[in-house]
Design an enzyme around this catalytic site. Structure first.
Site, PDB file in Angstrom:
ATOM      1  N   ASP A 229       0.804  -1.211  -0.059  1.00 27.25           N
ATOM      2  CA  ASP A 229      -0.089   0.122   0.188  1.00 27.25           C
ATOM      3  C   ASP A 229       0.742   1.106   0.039  1.00 27.25           C
ATOM      4  OD1 ASP A 229      -2.500  -1.578   0.171  1.00 27.25           O
ATOM      5  OD2 ASP A 229      -2.572  -1.112   2.249  1.00 27.25           O
ATOM      6  N   MET A 230       0.331   2.302  -0.490  1.00 22.57           N
ATOM      7  CA  MET A 230       0.922   3.622  -0.437  1.00 22.57           C
ATOM      8  C   MET A 230       0.493   4.422   0.691  1.00 22.57           C
ATOM      9  SD  MET A 230       3.542   5.319  -1.556  1.00 22.57           S
ATOM     10  CE  MET A 230       4.212   4.799  -3.025  1.00 22.57           C
TER      11      MET A 230
ATOM     12  N   ARG B 115      -1.351  -0.637  -8.408  1.00 24.13           N
ATOM     13  CA  ARG B 115      -2.626  -0.453  -8.318  1.00 24.13           C
ATOM     14  C   ARG B 115      -2.854   1.207  -8.304  1.00 24.13           C
ATOM     15  NH1 ARG B 115      -3.740  -0.607  -2.166  1.00 24.13           N
ATOM     16  NH2 ARG B 115      -4.253  -2.976  -2.452  1.00 24.13           N
TER      17      ARG B 115
ATOM     18  N   ALA C 116      -5.321   8.969  -0.120  1.00 22.18           N
ATOM     19  CA  ALA C 116      -6.403   9.327   0.976  1.00 22.18           C
ATOM     20  C   ALA C 116      -5.588  10.028   2.008  1.00 22.18           C
ATOM     21  CB  ALA C 116      -6.585   7.942   1.631  1.00 22.18           C
TER      22      ALA C 116
ATOM     23  N   THR D 222     -11.100   2.413  -7.579  1.00 28.28           N
ATOM     24  CA  THR D 222     -11.920   3.644  -7.453  1.00 28.28           C
ATOM     25  C   THR D 222     -13.323   3.238  -7.211  1.00 28.28           C
ATOM     26  OG1 THR D 222     -12.718   5.469  -8.361  1.00 28.28           O
ATOM     27  CG2 THR D 222     -11.903   3.860  -9.788  1.00 28.28           C
ATOM     28  N   HIS D 223     -14.266   4.055  -6.699  1.00 28.55           N
ATOM     29  CA  HIS D 223     -15.588   3.713  -6.721  1.00 28.55           C
ATOM     30  C   HIS D 223     -16.426   4.739  -7.426  1.00 28.55           C
ATOM     31  CE1 HIS D 223     -13.840   2.843  -2.745  1.00 28.55           C
ATOM     32  NE2 HIS D 223     -14.348   1.838  -2.800  1.00 28.55           N
TER      33      HIS D 223
ATOM     34  N   ARG E 228     -11.851   6.947   6.015  1.00 30.82           N
ATOM     35  CA  ARG E 228     -12.983   6.377   5.015  1.00 30.82           C
ATOM     36  C   ARG E 228     -13.949   7.358   5.348  1.00 30.82           C
ATOM     37  NH1 ARG E 228      -9.559   3.317   3.865  1.00 30.82           N
ATOM     38  NH2 ARG E 228      -9.155   4.989   2.390  1.00 30.82           N
TER      39      ARG E 228
HETATM   40  C1  LIG Z   1      -8.564  -1.250  -3.465  1.00 31.57           C
HETATM   41  C2  LIG Z   1      -8.362   0.022  -2.871  1.00 31.57           C
HETATM   42  C3  LIG Z   1      -7.188   0.332  -2.257  1.00 31.57           C
HETATM   43  C4  LIG Z   1      -6.499   1.484  -1.656  1.00 31.57           C
HETATM   44  N1  LIG Z   1      -5.259   1.691  -1.427  1.00 31.57           N
HETATM   45  C5  LIG Z   1      -4.882   3.024  -1.291  1.00 31.57           C
HETATM   46  C6  LIG Z   1      -3.425   3.073  -0.730  1.00 31.57           C
HETATM   47  O1  LIG Z   1      -2.693   2.221  -0.889  1.00 31.57           O
HETATM   48  N2  LIG Z   1      -3.081   4.289  -0.709  1.00 31.57           N
HETATM   49  C7  LIG Z   1      -3.829   5.666  -0.553  1.00 31.57           C
HETATM   50  O2  LIG Z   1      -3.367   6.633  -0.330  1.00 31.57           O
HETATM   51  N3  LIG Z   1      -5.364   5.268  -0.670  1.00 31.57           N
HETATM   52  C8  LIG Z   1      -5.698   4.025  -0.929  1.00 31.57           C
HETATM   53  N4  LIG Z   1      -7.050   3.989  -1.536  1.00 31.57           N
HETATM   54  C9  LIG Z   1      -7.989   4.855  -0.995  1.00 31.57           C
HETATM   55  C10 LIG Z   1      -8.200   5.881  -2.230  1.00 31.57           C
HETATM   56  O3  LIG Z   1      -7.107   6.527  -2.489  1.00 31.57           O
HETATM   57  C11 LIG Z   1      -9.560   6.704  -2.223  1.00 31.57           C
HETATM   58  O4  LIG Z   1      -9.075   7.695  -1.057  1.00 31.57           O
HETATM   59  C12 LIG Z   1     -10.897   6.154  -1.986  1.00 31.57           C
HETATM   60  O5  LIG Z   1     -10.916   5.062  -3.059  1.00 31.57           O
HETATM   61  C13 LIG Z   1     -11.901   7.087  -2.494  1.00 31.57           C
HETATM   62  O6  LIG Z   1     -11.668   7.429  -3.791  1.00 31.57           O
HETATM   63  P1  LIG Z   1     -12.541   7.251  -5.148  1.00 31.57           P
HETATM   64  O7  LIG Z   1     -11.684   6.851  -6.085  1.00 31.57           O
HETATM   65  O8  LIG Z   1     -13.627   6.217  -4.570  1.00 31.57           O
HETATM   66  O9  LIG Z   1     -13.363   8.376  -5.524  1.00 31.57           O
HETATM   67  P2  LIG Z   1     -13.984   9.486  -4.801  1.00 31.57           P
HETATM   68  O10 LIG Z   1     -14.214  10.593  -5.739  1.00 31.57           O
HETATM   69  O11 LIG Z   1     -13.613   9.866  -3.425  1.00 31.57           O
HETATM   70  O12 LIG Z   1     -15.631   8.888  -4.514  1.00 31.57           O
HETATM   71  C14 LIG Z   1     -16.250   8.612  -5.544  1.00 31.57           C
HETATM   72  C15 LIG Z   1     -17.761   7.784  -5.195  1.00 31.57           C
HETATM   73  O13 LIG Z   1     -17.438   6.787  -4.341  1.00 31.57           O
HETATM   74  C16 LIG Z   1     -18.136   6.493  -3.414  1.00 31.57           C
HETATM   75  N5  LIG Z   1     -17.244   6.622  -2.075  1.00 31.57           N
HETATM   76  C17 LIG Z   1     -15.851   7.065  -2.113  1.00 31.57           C
HETATM   77  N6  LIG Z   1     -15.381   6.848  -0.729  1.00 31.57           N
HETATM   78  C18 LIG Z   1     -16.289   6.240  -0.027  1.00 31.57           C
HETATM   79  C19 LIG Z   1     -16.465   6.106   1.374  1.00 31.57           C
HETATM   80  N7  LIG Z   1     -15.417   6.454   2.193  1.00 31.57           N
HETATM   81  N8  LIG Z   1     -17.408   5.779   1.715  1.00 31.57           N
HETATM   82  C20 LIG Z   1     -18.610   5.648   0.967  1.00 31.57           C
HETATM   83  N9  LIG Z   1     -18.452   5.889  -0.474  1.00 31.57           N
HETATM   84  C21 LIG Z   1     -17.421   6.373  -0.883  1.00 31.57           C
HETATM   85  C22 LIG Z   1     -19.059   7.554  -3.205  1.00 31.57           C
HETATM   86  O14 LIG Z   1     -20.275   7.307  -3.900  1.00 31.57           O
HETATM   87  C23 LIG Z   1     -18.333   8.902  -4.071  1.00 31.57           C
HETATM   88  O15 LIG Z   1     -18.991   9.711  -4.680  1.00 31.57           O
HETATM   89  C24 LIG Z   1      -7.732   2.593  -1.771  1.00 31.57           C
HETATM   90  C25 LIG Z   1      -8.871   2.348  -2.370  1.00 31.57           C
HETATM   91  C26 LIG Z   1      -9.300   1.183  -3.032  1.00 31.57           C
HETATM   92  C27 LIG Z   1     -10.693   1.067  -3.520  1.00 31.57           C
END
Ligand SMILES: Cc1cc2nc3c(=O)[nH]c(=O)nc-3n(C[C@H](O)[C@H](O)[C@H](O)COP(=O)(O)OP(=O)(O)OC[C@H]3O[C@@H](n4cnc5c(N)ncnc54)[C@H](O)[C@@H]3O)c2cc1C
Length: 308
Positions: A132-133, A185, A190, A227-228, A290
């Protein structure tokens, strides 16, 4: 504003100690965390495998302050790998270098991750460690770590890195990793980073994500798009179709407890999907990040607590 507040809270050692020991804290975390024990992670993994997605299991914890804790964290990952092998789970592991003692002793962290990687390489079929980063003070160290490990004969393809699209350096980091064939990835990022280091506007972070995602998808190496964000996922699917990139040439990745509907519909459409399942007693910083991503989660969690 709220994002900054939750990220600041995620760094409070005092709150972390209080929260992680309280019953209400444990109930609160259950929305995003599979449980506190290996058995909980196994159960959650089996449920995800049943609907056709793979998993990356994360033993929660970061910034350990002594060698004993680091060794115990690595030991727990060995136990996890035993379970993955014995139960034939479709799962790999994700770990943080500060959980392996990076702040305490770099050589120790290197030895512990090397040991895990040796175990992963010896598995049949070979498994995979995702590093992870974390925050920007660790970016270079983490990438150096992954590159060094990947270079060891036999390890290629069994260890991967994470790139955060909010980082201004992300594109050049990607070029370097791709030139060595390292799996990536891609996520947005975050942590709270200063403007010199990271894009601050969501529109810039998203635009960079899409740009980098296309580079990864065309690289011929198997990467994870974490991403979500539905708009980005739609764009990835359209790009794959346009460029004739097969469904199984990359995977989408999402977090446990977030957008299960979308996870399942991607599986039904035949796309690769991996769910990141965190478990363990040290859930506090993870939960705060989160909440920082979506402060509305506070209300969601509060309502669920009230209902029980
Ligand atoms: C598999 C995975 C591994 C990850 N590993 C790392 C890592 O190693 N280092 C790091 O810095 N970050 C990591 N992250 C976190 C990432 O950087 C984001 O902070 C996080 O995924 C939210 O960004 P998003 O791409 O979903 O987009 P966003 O623009 O934040 O969200 C898009 C949509 O997704 C949904 N959503 C997003 N976050 C949430 C939440 N917390 N609760 C409910 N709904 C939500 C909402 O519907 C939102 O409108 C990881 C994320 C995933 C999915």
């Amino acid at each position: 504003m709220l994002r900054a507040l939750f990220i600041a809270l995620s760094e409070s050692r005092w709150l972390r100690n209080v929260a992680e020991r309280s019953r209400i804290g444990q109930r609160t975390s259950s929305r995003f965390v599979a449980g506190t024990q290996v058995a909980d992670a196994v159960r959650a993994t089996e449920a995800v495998n049943r609907f056709g997605a793979s998993v990356s299991i994360d033993n929660l914890g970061e910034n350990v302050t002594n060698a004993e804790e680091a060794r115990a964290s690595a030991q727990l990952y060995h136990h996890l790998l035993d379970e993955i092998a014995a139960r034939k789970l479709n799962a790999n592991i994700s770990l943080k270098l500060t959980h392996m003692g990076l702040d305490v002793d770099e050589d120790l962290a290197r030895d512990l991750v090397r040991g895990l990687l040796a175990r992963v390489v010896a598995m049949s079929p070979k498994n995979f460690v995702r590093v992870d980063m974390e925050g920007s003070p660790y970016t270079q160290l983490t990438l150096d770590f992954v590159e060094d490990l990947h270079r060891v004969p036999g390890n290629a393809g069994c260890v991967g890195a994470v790139i955060q699209s909010y980082m201004r350096r992300a594109e050049s980091d990607i070029e370097k990793l791709l030139s060595q064939g390292i799996r990536i990835r891609l996520c947005k990022g975050a942590y709270k980073e200063p403007p010199e280091v990271a894009f601050q506007k969501k529109s810039e972070v998203d635009a960079n994500y899409v740009k980098l995602m296309k580079i990864l998808m065309k690289s011929g190496i198997y990467h994870g798009l974490a991403t979500h964000d539905e708009a980005i996922i739609k764009e990835a699917k359209a790009f794959a179709t346009r460029e004739k990139i097969p469904h199984n040439a990359f995977e989408f990745q999402m977090l446990h407890g977030i957008r299960r509907d979308l996870q399942q519909s991607l599986v039904k459409e035949g796309w690769g999907m991996r769910v990141y399942i965190p478990f363990g007693t040290e859930w506090y910083p993870y939960l705060m990040r989160r909440l920082a991503e979506r402060p509305a989660n506070v209300m969601f969690i509060a309502k669920n607590l009230w209902r029980r």
